[in-house]
Design an enzyme around this catalytic site. Structure first.
Site, PDB file in Angstrom:
ATOM      1  N   GLU A 133     -38.204 -65.320  12.473  1.00 15.26           N
ATOM      2  CA  GLU A 133     -38.382 -63.936  12.918  1.00 15.26           C
ATOM      3  C   GLU A 133     -37.612 -62.966  12.032  1.00 15.26           C
ATOM      4  O   GLU A 133     -36.378 -62.927  12.089  1.00 15.26           O
ATOM      5  CB  GLU A 133     -37.867 -63.815  14.366  1.00 15.26           C
ATOM      6  CG  GLU A 133     -37.990 -62.417  14.924  1.00 15.26           C
ATOM      7  CD  GLU A 133     -37.518 -62.313  16.374  1.00 15.26           C
ATOM      8  OE1 GLU A 133     -36.677 -63.138  16.791  1.00 15.26           O
ATOM      9  OE2 GLU A 133     -37.986 -61.405  17.078  1.00 15.26           O
TER      10      GLU A 133
ATOM     11  N   GLU B 260     -40.435 -58.582  24.918  1.00 16.64           N
ATOM     12  CA  GLU B 260     -38.975 -58.602  24.706  1.00 16.64           C
ATOM     13  C   GLU B 260     -38.568 -57.144  24.516  1.00 16.64           C
ATOM     14  O   GLU B 260     -38.524 -56.630  23.410  1.00 16.64           O
ATOM     15  CB  GLU B 260     -38.645 -59.437  23.460  1.00 16.64           C
ATOM     16  CG  GLU B 260     -37.165 -59.699  23.292  1.00 16.64           C
ATOM     17  CD  GLU B 260     -36.879 -60.386  21.979  1.00 16.64           C
ATOM     18  OE1 GLU B 260     -36.248 -61.450  21.983  1.00 16.64           O
ATOM     19  OE2 GLU B 260     -37.287 -59.862  20.923  1.00 16.64           O
TER      20      GLU B 260
HETATM   21  C1  LER Z   1     -34.811 -61.809  19.099  1.00 14.37           C
HETATM   22  O1  LER Z   1     -36.123 -62.210  19.327  1.00 14.37           O
HETATM   23  C2  LER Z   1     -34.762 -60.430  18.614  1.00 14.37           C
HETATM   24  O2  LER Z   1     -35.768 -59.803  18.461  1.00 14.37           O
HETATM   25  C3  LER Z   1     -33.472 -59.840  18.298  1.00 14.37           C
HETATM   26  O3  LER Z   1     -33.597 -58.454  18.154  1.00 14.37           O
HETATM   27  C4  LER Z   1     -32.394 -60.174  19.261  1.00 14.37           C
HETATM   28  O4  LER Z   1     -31.206 -59.541  18.941  1.00 14.37           O
HETATM   29 MN    MN Z   2     -37.729 -60.654  18.972  1.00 14.76          MN
END
Ligand code: LER
Ligand code: MN
Length: 270
Positions: A155, A247
């Site tokens: 990510e 999220e």
């Molecule tokens: C985790 O998936 C994320 O996007 C981060 O910004 C967490 O701090």
């Molecule tokens: Mn994230």
């Protein structure tokens, strides 16, 4: 329209972390809310895969007809500070052990994905060394994950959270050199770091292994300026068939955040 499902990130903690973009508190209540609002899955961000009650996590999701969208790992870094690029070999070895256990956990939960987010670490002023150590960690994990049918989703994170892998082009180049590594597209990070989140999607194409959704301000989808119809359409066109995992900042409340996400996205997924 192909089947993408909605999920949301729930924090399986071993103490307070101050992580405000995930659901917290009682698991049954959080999962009840997801099922009631039409979510198809839950993503578990697990602080300690050696301490988590994986059977209960699986059972509680299954009882409500929820799939496990992914196992995410950032809480381990926030809790213990271990990272896959750590300059201290003992800590890096511990991070690798954690990730192997995360892979086993994903197998047990029937989820195909383990997230590499914050636990990739930060450069600590030695970018070259950190990237070398990260690649070396990825090599051991790649073999472990691919042998078990698990995808590691790397990510890109915005520059305020780490100085390692902020841009998607860099992540893509890394992912292409491993069998089991794909990209996690988090729409919030992409909005901060890329010229256009919309144009990014066809560039990533079939390398998209998982998606986190939040709006431009990291509130729920629909509370900022992103065009969700365009995002979902482009993901579908890129052949993405997985989860959109919410999220987002849990404002004004968990429930209202989830309701807004569902109201914005569910009509687009049918
Ligand atoms: C985790 O998936 C994320 O996007 C981060 O910004 C967490 O701090
Ligand atoms: Mn994230």
């Amino acid at each position: 329209m192909p089947s993408m499902k909605l999920s949301a990130v729930y924090a399986v903690t071993v103490g307070e972390t101050g992580f405000d973009i995930v659901l917290r508190g009682g698991l049954p209540e959080a999962l009840d809310m997801l099922a009631e609002l039409g979510f198809g899955g839950v993503e578990y961000n697990i602080a300690d895969p050696f301490k988590a009650d994986v059977k209960a996590l699986g059972r509680e999701a299954e009882e409500r007809g929820l799939g496990v969208a992914a196992v995410s790992t950032g809480l381990s870094y926030l809790t213990y500070g271990y990272s896959l690029s750590d300059g201290d070999e003992g800590s890096r070895a511990r991070a690798i052990e954690f990730f192997k256990r995360y892979v086993d956990t994903a197998v047990e939960l029937g989820s195909g994905r383990v997230v590499i987010g914050l636990a990739r670490g930060r450069s600590g002023g030695d970018r070259e060394g950190a990237m070398r150590r990260l690649r070396s960690s990825l090599e051991s994990l790649d073999e472990y994950a691919s042998g078990r049918g698990i995808t590691l989703v790397l990510e890109p994170l915005n520059r305020y959270e780490t100085d390692l892998i902020n841009r998607f082009g860099e992540a893509l180049e890394i992912a292409r050199s491993y069998r089991s590594v794909r990209i996690l597209l988090d729409t919030f990070h992409a909005t901060l770091e890329e010229r256009s989140v919309y144009d990014l999607i066809p560039r990533l194409g079939e390398m998209i292994g998982h998606v986190h959704v939040a709006d431009s301000n990291r509130l729920a989808p629909g509370m900022g300026i992103l065009d969700w119809e365009r995002i979902v359409f482009r993901l579908a066109k890129a052949g993405y068939r997985g989860y959109l995992s919410v999220e987002a900042r849990t404002e004004p409340s968990y429930r209202e955040m989830l309701e807004k996400a569902a109201e914005t996205l569910l009509p687009l997924l049918i």
